[in-house]
Write a protein that holds these residues in place. Structure first.
Motif, PDB file in Angstrom:
ATOM      1  N   THR A 160       0.468  -1.602   0.056  1.00  0.00           N
ATOM      2  CA  THR A 160       0.019   0.118   0.309  1.00  0.00           C
ATOM      3  C   THR A 160       0.521   0.944  -0.149  1.00  0.00           C
ATOM      4  O   THR A 160       0.453   2.192  -0.563  1.00  0.00           O
ATOM      5  CB  THR A 160      -1.018  -0.335   0.837  1.00  0.00           C
ATOM      6  OG1 THR A 160      -1.608  -1.351   1.268  1.00  0.00           O
ATOM      7  CG2 THR A 160      -1.973   1.353   0.877  1.00  0.00           C
ATOM      8  N   ASN A 161       1.903   0.923   1.186  1.00  0.00           N
ATOM      9  CA  ASN A 161       2.614   2.424   0.834  1.00  0.00           C
ATOM     10  C   ASN A 161       3.518   2.441  -0.769  1.00  0.00           C
ATOM     11  O   ASN A 161       3.810   3.861  -0.738  1.00  0.00           O
ATOM     12  CB  ASN A 161       4.173   1.936   1.883  1.00  0.00           C
ATOM     13  CG  ASN A 161       3.749   2.443   3.340  1.00  0.00           C
ATOM     14  OD1 ASN A 161       2.630   3.321   3.431  1.00  0.00           O
ATOM     15  ND2 ASN A 161       3.908   1.475   4.471  1.00  0.00           N
ATOM     16  N   ILE A 162       3.762   1.243  -0.921  1.00  0.00           N
ATOM     17  CA  ILE A 162       5.024   1.586  -2.780  1.00  0.00           C
ATOM     18  C   ILE A 162       3.755   2.081  -3.668  1.00  0.00           C
ATOM     19  O   ILE A 162       3.789   3.449  -4.077  1.00  0.00           O
ATOM     20  CB  ILE A 162       5.163   0.201  -3.017  1.00  0.00           C
ATOM     21  CG1 ILE A 162       6.580   0.104  -2.158  1.00  0.00           C
ATOM     22  CG2 ILE A 162       5.683   0.511  -4.715  1.00  0.00           C
ATOM     23  CD1 ILE A 162       6.718  -1.559  -2.160  1.00  0.00           C
ATOM     24  N   LYS A 163       2.582   2.037  -3.433  1.00  0.00           N
ATOM     25  CA  LYS A 163       1.349   2.488  -5.108  1.00  0.00           C
ATOM     26  C   LYS A 163       1.311   3.269  -3.944  1.00  0.00           C
ATOM     27  O   LYS A 163       0.840   4.328  -4.882  1.00  0.00           O
ATOM     28  CB  LYS A 163       0.169   1.332  -4.102  1.00  0.00           C
ATOM     29  CG  LYS A 163      -0.748   1.701  -5.212  1.00  0.00           C
ATOM     30  CD  LYS A 163      -2.116  -0.177  -4.922  1.00  0.00           C
ATOM     31  CE  LYS A 163      -3.351   0.532  -5.322  1.00  0.00           C
ATOM     32  NZ  LYS A 163      -3.514  -0.697  -5.293  1.00  0.00           N
ATOM     33  N   THR A 164       1.139   4.011  -3.122  1.00  0.00           N
ATOM     34  CA  THR A 164       0.687   5.970  -2.811  1.00  0.00           C
ATOM     35  C   THR A 164       2.058   6.416  -2.927  1.00  0.00           C
ATOM     36  O   THR A 164       1.765   7.739  -3.654  1.00  0.00           O
ATOM     37  CB  THR A 164       0.639   5.838  -1.034  1.00  0.00           C
ATOM     38  OG1 THR A 164      -0.397   4.606  -0.181  1.00  0.00           O
ATOM     39  CG2 THR A 164       0.247   7.013  -1.003  1.00  0.00           C
ATOM     40  N   ARG A 165       3.074   6.057  -3.169  1.00  0.00           N
ATOM     41  CA  ARG A 165       4.339   6.865  -2.497  1.00  0.00           C
ATOM     42  C   ARG A 165       4.895   6.740  -4.665  1.00  0.00           C
ATOM     43  O   ARG A 165       4.835   7.894  -5.308  1.00  0.00           O
ATOM     44  CB  ARG A 165       5.775   5.610  -2.691  1.00  0.00           C
ATOM     45  CG  ARG A 165       7.168   6.501  -2.994  1.00  0.00           C
ATOM     46  CD  ARG A 165       7.177   8.260  -1.835  1.00  0.00           C
ATOM     47  NE  ARG A 165       6.969   7.915  -0.249  1.00  0.00           N
ATOM     48  CZ  ARG A 165       7.773   7.085   0.107  1.00  0.00           C
ATOM     49  NH1 ARG A 165       9.179   6.971  -0.470  1.00  0.00           N
ATOM     50  NH2 ARG A 165       8.183   7.064   1.721  1.00  0.00           N
ATOM     51  N   MET A 166       3.830   6.194  -5.377  1.00  0.00           N
ATOM     52  CA  MET A 166       4.512   6.164  -6.559  1.00  0.00           C
ATOM     53  C   MET A 166       2.822   6.355  -6.893  1.00  0.00           C
ATOM     54  O   MET A 166       3.459   7.851  -7.959  1.00  0.00           O
ATOM     55  CB  MET A 166       3.675   4.130  -7.460  1.00  0.00           C
ATOM     56  CG  MET A 166       5.234   4.174  -7.365  1.00  0.00           C
ATOM     57  SD  MET A 166       4.424   2.572  -8.186  1.00  0.00           S
ATOM     58  CE  MET A 166       3.399   2.110  -9.612  1.00  0.00           C
ATOM     59  N   HIS A 167       1.728   7.114  -6.700  1.00  0.00           N
ATOM     60  CA  HIS A 167       0.744   8.087  -7.256  1.00  0.00           C
ATOM     61  C   HIS A 167       1.397   9.127  -6.670  1.00  0.00           C
ATOM     62  O   HIS A 167       1.045   9.970  -7.419  1.00  0.00           O
ATOM     63  CB  HIS A 167      -0.895   7.786  -5.972  1.00  0.00           C
ATOM     64  CG  HIS A 167      -1.374   6.735  -6.506  1.00  0.00           C
ATOM     65  ND1 HIS A 167      -1.991   6.749  -7.598  1.00  0.00           N
ATOM     66  CD2 HIS A 167      -1.444   5.386  -6.212  1.00  0.00           C
ATOM     67  CE1 HIS A 167      -2.697   5.454  -7.950  1.00  0.00           C
ATOM     68  NE2 HIS A 167      -2.104   4.573  -7.030  1.00  0.00           N
ATOM     69  N   VAL A 168       2.513   9.340  -5.611  1.00  0.00           N
ATOM     70  CA  VAL A 168       2.709  10.892  -5.164  1.00  0.00           C
ATOM     71  C   VAL A 168       3.653  11.394  -6.181  1.00  0.00           C
ATOM     72  O   VAL A 168       3.721  12.407  -6.708  1.00  0.00           O
ATOM     73  CB  VAL A 168       3.077  10.545  -3.858  1.00  0.00           C
ATOM     74  CG1 VAL A 168       3.975  11.971  -3.466  1.00  0.00           C
ATOM     75  CG2 VAL A 168       1.844  10.899  -3.088  1.00  0.00           C
ATOM     76  N   VAL A 169       4.255  10.309  -6.258  1.00  0.00           N
ATOM     77  CA  VAL A 169       5.532  10.673  -7.921  1.00  0.00           C
ATOM     78  C   VAL A 169       5.202  10.918  -9.334  1.00  0.00           C
ATOM     79  O   VAL A 169       5.153  11.973  -9.213  1.00  0.00           O
ATOM     80  CB  VAL A 169       6.584   9.343  -8.333  1.00  0.00           C
ATOM     81  CG1 VAL A 169       7.756   9.688  -9.065  1.00  0.00           C
ATOM     82  CG2 VAL A 169       7.289   9.245  -6.606  1.00  0.00           C
TER      83      VAL A 169
END
Lengths: 156, 275
Positions: free
Chosen positions: B258-267
């Motif tokens: 979930t964190n990776i997904k959120t980070r990717m969305h942010v990037v």
């Protein structure tokens, strides 16, 4: 837990006694063992099926698949899904001479297919297992087709 | 999402990926297809298992399996994947007489497919555990069944002959140069007896969850020994032990994803040109 344990222990003991009586009278190890165990699984399976909230068509498909599996066990008298059931028929009571195995070798005379395919690394394990078992059949047509599929290899 | 549901998701994904690589991407399927197309006498003239059917179900299984992993239409594609899996295993069985993966994964996978239609996730996990336990217990039971002939198995000749026939191909011999038959004879005998006791003792998992901590590692060790002595095929069942991974670790993996997904969305959002 203890009442559960007792209940299951009673069922197991009953199963063992009934299976042994059947075996003693019929003598068919594979058939009796595989059939009895598959029946137990059928019971568990159906019990789970009734837990489902939406008994849709696809669930029925699985019951059909399971019936096919059961029929396979009963009609072919094989031991699926417990391939070790009726192991007794495979028991060897003395030390045997090991027959020479036939394997596939490449141009550099290195073995390509063995039962332990993983150590060779030229074939995946599944492929190696299939080739090794097919070579055991000693069939000329299969051998020639395998050589056609793996050009440059030889069977020894 | 509750832990049991997360665990079921985790098992579906890992087992599907494993089966994709182990079976569907195996060159052995292409080989079988080639042999059947060229009328090799291997499938006893089955009208269902043809060379083209094998390739069709292989690729259908790959597509279905990929969609299952990404949770796209899982209710529909998991049964399709299982059907393709059974078909390929059946073809292998006809060709070489070995059930392989089918023996272990078919029933737990069906329970996983059923679990898409229920909220009784804990119950589904229990049934998968029952399948796991049954596999080992019946394997042990079969060796001492019927009881009046159990001693013949315990003599150990069956295993000795198997080990001997595969010794030259085994990792133990090939890589480490260990000759099993130079070991004292009682070691092999003890191994045979120990393996039966271990297989039968797997049933304890159903009664006390604490036993998982020592029985499952012993089962994995048992597989490792078999692997080293030249029977790596059985290693494929080790993936079954993934059902015993504690829920907290699966929660951590889910959180990480979930964190990776959120980070990717942010990037991705930061890369968009601002209007």
């Amino acid at each position: 837990m203890s009442s559960n344990f007792l209940r299951i222990a009673k069922s197991v003991i009953s199963f063992i006694i009934i299976a042994h009586v059947l075996l003693y009278t019929s003598g068919r190890v594979n058939f009796v063992a595989a059939f009895s165990i598959t029946c137990i699984f059928c019971f568990v399976w159906i019990k789970f099926f009734f837990l489902l909230q939406n008994k849709e068509t696809i669930s029925l498909l699985f019951l059909c698949l399971f019936s096919v599996q059961l029929a396979h066990v009963v009609l072919k008298r094989t031991t699926f899904p417990f391939s070790n059931i009726g192991m007794y028929s495979l028991v060897q009571k003395e030390k045997k001479e090991v027959p020479d195995t036939r394997n596939l070798y490449d141009e550099r005379e290195e073995v390509v297919s063995t039962n332990s395919g993983l150590i060779v690394g030229k074939m995946d394990d599944n492929e190696s297992k299939i080739v090794t078992r097919l070579l055991k059949k000693n069939d000329k047509k299969i051998d020639s087709l395998i050589l056609l599929y793996y050009p440059g290899c030889a069977i020894k | 999402m509750n832990t049991a549901r997360l665990k079921i998701n985790f098992i579906i994904i890992t087992w599907t990926v494993f089966l994709l690589f182990r079976l569907f991407f195996s060159e052995g399927i292409n080989l079988l297809s080639f042999l059947i197309k060229n009328e090799a006498p291997i499938t006893k003239s089955s009208i269902i298992v043809t060379g083209s059917a094998l390739l069709f179900f292989k690729w259908l299984g790959v597509v279905a399996g990929t969609l299952v992993v990404f949770n796209a239409g899982r209710k529909l594609f998991l049964p399709v994947f299982i059907f393709c899996f059974v078909f390929l295993c059946y073809a292998i069985f006809l060709a070489i007489g070995s059930y392989g993966l089918w023996a272990f994964y078919f029933m737990p996978f069906c329970v996983l497919a059923f679990s898409c239609y229920t909220k009784a996730y804990q119950k589904a996990l229990l049934y998968i555990t029952v399948c796991y336990v049954a596999f080992y217990v019946f394997a042990g039971f079969a060796k001492i069944f019927p009881f009046w002939n159990a001693l013949d198995w315990m003599q150990g000749y069956t295993i000795e002959n198997l080990l001997f026939s595969r010794q030259k191909e085994s990792i133990l011999y090939h890589v480490f140069g260990v000759d099993i038959f130079s070991l004292p004879r009682w070691v092999v005998k003890a191994g045979v007896l120990g393996s039966v006791v271990l297989e039968l003792s797997v049933v304890l998992i159903l009664f006390s969850h604490k036993t998982v901590k020592f029985i499952v590692p012993l089962v994995l060790l048992f597989h490792l020994v078999l692997f080293l002595t030249g029977t790596p095929g059985i290693v494929e069942y080790t993936f079954g032990a993934l059902i015993f991974i504690p829920g907290k670790y699966i929660e951590r993996i889910a959180l990480l994803l979930t964190n990776i997904k959120t980070r990717m969305h942010v990037v991705i959002a930061s890369m968009r040109p601002s209007s």
